[in-house]
Design an enzyme around this catalytic site. Structure first.
Site, short mmCIF file in Angstrom:
data_model
loop_
_atom_site.label_atom_id
_atom_site.label_comp_id
_atom_site.label_asym_id
_atom_site.label_seq_id
_atom_site.Cartn_x
_atom_site.Cartn_y
_atom_site.Cartn_z
N GLU A 179 0.82 -1.21 0.00
CA GLU A 179 0.00 0.00 0.00
C GLU A 179 0.86 1.26 0.00
O GLU A 179 0.54 2.23 -0.70
CB GLU A 179 -0.95 0.00 1.20
CG GLU A 179 -2.10 -1.01 1.06
CD GLU A 179 -3.04 -1.00 2.25
OE1 GLU A 179 -4.09 -1.64 2.15
OE2 GLU A 179 -2.73 -0.36 3.28
N HIS A 213 -10.63 1.67 -0.21
CA HIS A 213 -11.15 0.76 0.82
C HIS A 213 -12.66 0.58 0.75
O HIS A 213 -13.23 -0.20 1.53
CB HIS A 213 -10.75 1.27 2.21
CG HIS A 213 -9.29 1.12 2.51
ND1 HIS A 213 -8.33 1.99 2.01
CD2 HIS A 213 -8.61 0.19 3.22
CE1 HIS A 213 -7.13 1.62 2.45
NE2 HIS A 213 -7.27 0.53 3.17
#
Length: 330
Positions: A179, A213
């Site tokens: 990430e 997300h």
């Protein structure tokens, strides 16, 4: 010093397109391959409000070891391809000639933050800012005797869950690494090449991280039985997670832009994933006789963060943060 340009070689539109590609390819890789995709039965029994249903045979949920293993592979490959794509962009900007290849490689490595600031102080201090903010949760952990060498700490229960389980590898090792490489290194680099200001890099790029997300809502909706209550839970969870991850992204983007290195945002990401959300009510409930002290420590943590977040991130010769009086580089 990485290869720099006197004027922005990319447009804002091109930076948006690159950032979108990096974000979509990261999340999309989770659904592109069958082994990494989640699956839910079409026939689901409604559950009581607020309760998760039992997993049906043949379903693939997010925490299934096979799913985690497959997803770690695909996001690792996706992250590597995003780094390669950034290199191709930089090499193309320099003319795509063999003689510019070494400089393009060095520039890509530096722009991705694959460097450690020097002297050592400039590398270590930014990594300590998140622990300063978590002063109260760390104090509660001390009260729980969960620090190393305290009675409640052990390799089996305090370390092994993070390094010997697939969920641990996802949450505190491979998840943060991939990430940060994509949502800090690749995306921030794209906007830097477009001449975006430091503050816009800090407060614009984390929006991609937060939006990435949202897809977790689909799993929540299915795990809770596809009812109206499940939909409400999924929407609320998605909104909360988007806001929280965006705010956390501001912190990591600040560390990256200020230091030009992935070291501080990566260590902060790992640390915060281990510590979890700083929940004052839960901490004070566990130690009611220390409630006032714990709340004071929360305040001190916030004050400490404000005092250190700028001072402890001063790094010289940083491409991303222009020092006063220096010439702009892109």
């Amino acid at each position: 010093m990485p290869l720099a340009f006197s004027s922005p070689p990319l447009t804002i539109t091109q930076a948006h397109q690159l950032a979108g590609f990096f974000a979509v390819s990261y999340v999309g890789s989770l659904y592109l391959f069958k082994n990494a995709r989640l699956s839910f039965t079409s026939q689901q029994q409604p559950t009581e409000d607020g309760k998760q249903r039992e997993r049906s045979q043949g379903e693939r949920w997010r925490d299934d070891p096979a799913v985690i293993r497959a997803r770690l592979v695909v996001v690792s490959v996706s992250s590597a391809l995003s780094c390669l794509a950034l290199f191709v962009v930089i090499w193309n900007i320099t003319g795509g000639l063999p003689e510019t290849l070494p400089d393009s490689i060095d520039s890509t490595i530096a722009r991705l933050g694959f460097i450690i600031p020097s002297p050592l102080q400039e590398a270590i201090l930014p990594c300590l800012i998140a622990p300063v903010l978590f002063f109260a949760p760390l104090y509660v952990q001390f009260l729980d005797c969960a620090f190393p060498l305290q009675v409640a700490w052990s390799l089996k229960y305090s370390v092994a869950p993070y390094v010997c389980t697939w969920t641990g590898w996802r949450n505190v090792i491979m998840g943060p690494i991939t990430e940060e490489v994509v949502f800090r290194g690749c995306i921030v680099a794209a906007y830097k090449l477009a001449g975006v200001s430091e503050m816009k890099m800090v407060f614009l790029t984390p929006l991609w991280f937060g939006l990435a997300h949202i897809h977790h809502a689909w799993e929540t909706y299915n795990r809770y039985g596809r009812t109206a209550a499940a939909l409400k839970r999924a929407v609320f969870g998605a909104v909360f997670q988007t806001i929280y991850t965006t705010l956390f992204g501001f912190h990591c983007a600040w560390l990256f832009v200020r230091t030009g290195s992935l070291l501080a945002p990566l260590t902060s990401h790992v640390f915060c994933n281990i510590m979890g959300l700083p929940m004052p009510s839960e901490k004070t409930r566990r130690h009611p006789n220390r409630k006032i002290t714990i709340l004071i420590f929360y305040v001190l943590g916030i004050v400490g963060y404000i005092l250190t977040v700028k001072k402890w991130t001063e790094v010289k010769d940083n491409l991303y943060w222009r020092s006063e009086g220096s010439v702009a580089r892109y």
